[in-house]
Write a protein that holds these residues in place. Structure first.
Motif, PDB file in Angstrom:
ATOM      1  N   ALA A  26       0.816  -1.205   0.000  1.00  0.00           N
ATOM      2  CA  ALA A  26       0.000   0.000   0.000  1.00  0.00           C
ATOM      3  C   ALA A  26       0.847   1.250   0.000  1.00  0.00           C
ATOM      4  O   ALA A  26       0.387   2.312  -0.380  1.00  0.00           O
ATOM      5  CB  ALA A  26      -0.945  -0.004   1.203  1.00  0.00           C
ATOM      6  N   VAL A  27       2.088   1.184   0.464  1.00  0.00           N
ATOM      7  CA  VAL A  27       2.951   2.352   0.467  1.00  0.00           C
ATOM      8  C   VAL A  27       3.565   2.452  -0.912  1.00  0.00           C
ATOM      9  O   VAL A  27       4.571   1.837  -1.226  1.00  0.00           O
ATOM     10  CB  VAL A  27       4.033   2.236   1.555  1.00  0.00           C
ATOM     11  N   SER A  28       2.908   3.244  -1.748  1.00  0.00           N
ATOM     12  CA  SER A  28       3.276   3.222  -3.157  1.00  0.00           C
ATOM     13  C   SER A  28       3.121   4.600  -3.741  1.00  0.00           C
ATOM     14  O   SER A  28       2.890   5.577  -3.061  1.00  0.00           O
ATOM     15  CB  SER A  28       2.395   2.206  -3.877  1.00  0.00           C
ATOM     16  N   THR A  29       3.239   4.666  -5.052  1.00  0.00           N
ATOM     17  CA  THR A  29       3.165   5.953  -5.731  1.00  0.00           C
ATOM     18  C   THR A  29       1.839   6.633  -5.551  1.00  0.00           C
ATOM     19  O   THR A  29       1.749   7.848  -5.653  1.00  0.00           O
ATOM     20  CB  THR A  29       3.443   5.745  -7.226  1.00  0.00           C
ATOM     21  N   ILE A  72     -11.773   1.286  -4.833  1.00  0.00           N
ATOM     22  CA  ILE A  72     -10.973   0.084  -5.062  1.00  0.00           C
ATOM     23  C   ILE A  72      -9.757   0.054  -4.135  1.00  0.00           C
ATOM     24  O   ILE A  72      -9.479  -0.969  -3.494  1.00  0.00           O
ATOM     25  CB  ILE A  72     -10.583  -0.047  -6.543  1.00  0.00           C
ATOM     26  N   PRO A  73      -8.992   1.150  -3.994  1.00  0.00           N
ATOM     27  CA  PRO A  73      -7.900   1.119  -3.014  1.00  0.00           C
ATOM     28  C   PRO A  73      -8.386   0.951  -1.575  1.00  0.00           C
ATOM     29  O   PRO A  73      -7.715   0.308  -0.760  1.00  0.00           O
ATOM     30  CB  PRO A  73      -7.219   2.479  -3.208  1.00  0.00           C
ATOM     31  N   ARG A 125      -4.956  -1.819  -1.374  1.00  0.00           N
ATOM     32  CA  ARG A 125      -3.837  -1.787  -2.302  1.00  0.00           C
ATOM     33  C   ARG A 125      -3.991  -0.570  -3.200  1.00  0.00           C
ATOM     34  O   ARG A 125      -5.107  -0.255  -3.620  1.00  0.00           O
ATOM     35  CB  ARG A 125      -3.799  -3.047  -3.169  1.00  0.00           C
ATOM     36  N   PRO A 126      -2.899   0.106  -3.529  1.00  0.00           N
ATOM     37  CA  PRO A 126      -3.010   1.314  -4.341  1.00  0.00           C
ATOM     38  C   PRO A 126      -3.255   0.996  -5.807  1.00  0.00           C
ATOM     39  O   PRO A 126      -2.996  -0.126  -6.282  1.00  0.00           O
ATOM     40  CB  PRO A 126      -1.650   1.978  -4.164  1.00  0.00           C
ATOM     41  N   LEU A 127      -3.763   1.967  -6.511  1.00  0.00           N
ATOM     42  CA  LEU A 127      -3.807   1.879  -7.958  1.00  0.00           C
ATOM     43  C   LEU A 127      -2.386   1.822  -8.499  1.00  0.00           C
ATOM     44  O   LEU A 127      -1.433   2.241  -7.828  1.00  0.00           O
ATOM     45  CB  LEU A 127      -4.545   3.090  -8.533  1.00  0.00           C
ATOM     46  N   SER A 167      -6.650  -7.966  -7.909  1.00  0.00           N
ATOM     47  CA  SER A 167      -6.155  -9.341  -7.869  1.00  0.00           C
ATOM     48  C   SER A 167      -5.945  -9.831  -6.440  1.00  0.00           C
ATOM     49  O   SER A 167      -5.431 -10.925  -6.219  1.00  0.00           O
ATOM     50  CB  SER A 167      -4.830  -9.448  -8.628  1.00  0.00           C
ATOM     51  N   VAL A 168      -6.377  -9.041  -5.454  1.00  0.00           N
ATOM     52  CA  VAL A 168      -6.186  -9.386  -4.053  1.00  0.00           C
ATOM     53  C   VAL A 168      -6.899 -10.689  -3.709  1.00  0.00           C
ATOM     54  O   VAL A 168      -7.969 -11.000  -4.247  1.00  0.00           O
ATOM     55  CB  VAL A 168      -6.707  -8.237  -3.151  1.00  0.00           C
TER      56      VAL A 168
END
Length: 469
Positions: A31-34, A114-115, A120-122, A177-178
């Motif tokens: 989750a720690v993403s762009t 969705i996130p 989960r991030p896009l 896809s989780v």
């Protein structure tokens, strides 16, 4: 009925949408993403998987503008509509409704939820912005091309819309896809697949307008509309509602929520039979698919009943929006059944009833969209204001209900439903005057909702200090 005037709890500040909807477990490292890095001034505690407020808000603003365009196009096409509801100007008005309004609003909801649902991030915030620009171009060029009868404009709009769907799939594939997949995730996967199928139908139809490979008659067009209205827009709402209803109604349905589980599985399965049945005029397949669709939509309605029975929030305007939305679905189903029985004996009356059924089912989604927007937009804006250091208004703690005018929300409720009633009656009775009234009311709804939900937040944001990057 009084609208809520305080946060969801009395002893803590009002949470954001993501804080309320997401589980309390820490976000995964993924989750720690762009997606989180693109939001300067992100409020503490807000999961970094949640995109910046500008992403969903731009879709929702564009949806309000699209409703204005839909109303204007409906007024302009009213005389064509009473003769042939499948004439190009009427199809243009319908595309403003389905693409520029409903699909635009649902895309905004998907980019936000969705996130939240998957934690989960896009894949990329840039992809989200590119999707918006591409879909905005397609959602406006397609109907304008139909209205002006310029095939090159229709083709350009179709190309941009197809590009937007490719970008959307690339952006949401990873979070969706989780595993294990919850009921909302299963429904959203099916909705995105329905979106792709809708686009495939549309691309073939756009190309056929120039090549004339086959007869683009009523039942062929209806096969396309069925996928878009039920397997894309309807399924997306059914899936997201399973997350929104517990949050907004403070409802916990005991046991396993089987109604929602059945709804997200039966609805796409039914459309998978109904649409080919309409396309190839196979009666038993179409009726069988319609029966399965009815099971899915019935399960969705039963899920709402269960959430209403177990809600802990007092009655408010949002509840009225939800119940009214459900009633529009019942009306749409009843009119659709009547149209199916009538069209074989009285073609013009049957086609008029089909158009009326489409209006009513679209009304189910439109009323839900407008109602939920009066919850979702304040939640998103509240987080943005907190990120800018705005925590009070007129010396009191900033509440969700401070971000829009409640009397305006009541007026918008009346406008949208009156517009749908007038439009439905206009098609059913072949009345240009009723269609004109419906168009004016729907256009006023879009403008009124945009002003009501943006006026106060924009004033507060204008007065707030700029965040540091």
């Amino acid at each position: 009925m009084p609208e809520e005037t305080r946060p969801l709890t009395t002893d803590t500040p009002a949470p954001s949408t993501a804080q309320t909807a997401a589980p309390s477990t820490p976000a995964s490292p993924t989750a720690v993403s762009t997606a989180g890095d693109a939001w300067p001034g992100r409020p503490a505690g807000l999961p970094r998987s949640v995109p910046p407020p500008s992403i969903p808000l731009r879709y929702l603003v564009a949806a309000a503008v699209g409703l204005v365009a839909c109303g204007v196009a409906l007024v302009g096409s009213r005389r064509y509509a009473v003769v042939d509801p499948t004439d190009d100007p009427v199809v243009g008005a319908a595309h403003f409704a389905m693409l520029a309004t409903l699909s635009m609003g649902v895309l905004g909801a998907l980019h936000q939820f969705i996130p939240v649902i998957t934690q989960r991030p896009l894949r990329s915030v840039r992809l989200s912005r590119a999707t918006f620009l591409s879909w905005l171009g397609g959602a406006w060029l397609l109907p304008l091309g139909f209205i002006t009868r310029h095939e090159a404009v229709v083709e350009a709009g179709g190309a941009l819309a197809a590009l937007a769907i490719v970008l959307l799939v690339a952006n949401v594939a990873t979070p969706l896809s989780v595993h294990p997949a919850t009921t909302p995730v299963v429904g959203l996967r099916g909705a995105v697949a329905g979106f792709v199928v809708t686009a495939c139908y549309g691309v073939v139809y756009v190309l056929d307008r120039r090549a004339s490979w086959f007869d683009l008659n009523g039942h062929v067009v209806l096969a396309h509309a069925t996928v878009g209205l039920l397997a894309w827009l309807g399924l997306a709402y059914v899936a997201v509602a399973e997350k929104l209803w517990p949050m907004f109604l403070l409802a916990h349905v005991p046991g396993r929520p089987r109604a929602g589980w059945l709804a997200v599985r039966a609805l796409p399965l039914g459309v998978a039979a109904l649409s080919p049945g309409l396309l190839f005029a196979v009666g038993w397949l179409a009726w069988g698919g319609a029966a399965i669709v009815a099971i899915g939509l019935g399960a969705h309605q039963w899920s709402l009943v269960q959430h209403l029975r177990h809600r802990r929030r007092a009655s408010d305007l949002h509840l009225v929006y939800l119940v009214t939305s459900a009633l529009w679905l019942v009306v749409g189903a009843a009119v659709a059944l009547t149209a199916a029985l009538v069209v074989g004996h009285h073609h013009h009356e049957g086609v008029a009833l089909v158009a009326t059924a489409v209006v009513a089912i679209a009304g189910w989604l439109l009323v839900a969209l407008v109602g939920h927007a009066h919850k979702v937009v304040p939640f998103i804006v509240w987080s943005a204001l907190r990120g800018r250091g705005v925590a009070t208004r007129d010396g009191a703690p900033l509440l969700f209900a401070d971000l829009y005018d409640r009397r305006g929300a009541v007026a918008i409720y009346g406008l949208v439903n009156a517009g749908l009633v007038a439009t439905g009656l206009g098609f059913a009775t072949s009345s240009p005057a009723a269609l004109a009234i419906g168009g004016v009311l729907l256009a006023t709804t879009g403008a009124g909702a945009a002003v009501n939900l943006s006026w106060t937040p924009l004033r507060l944001l204008h007065a707030a200090p700029r965040p540091h990057a």
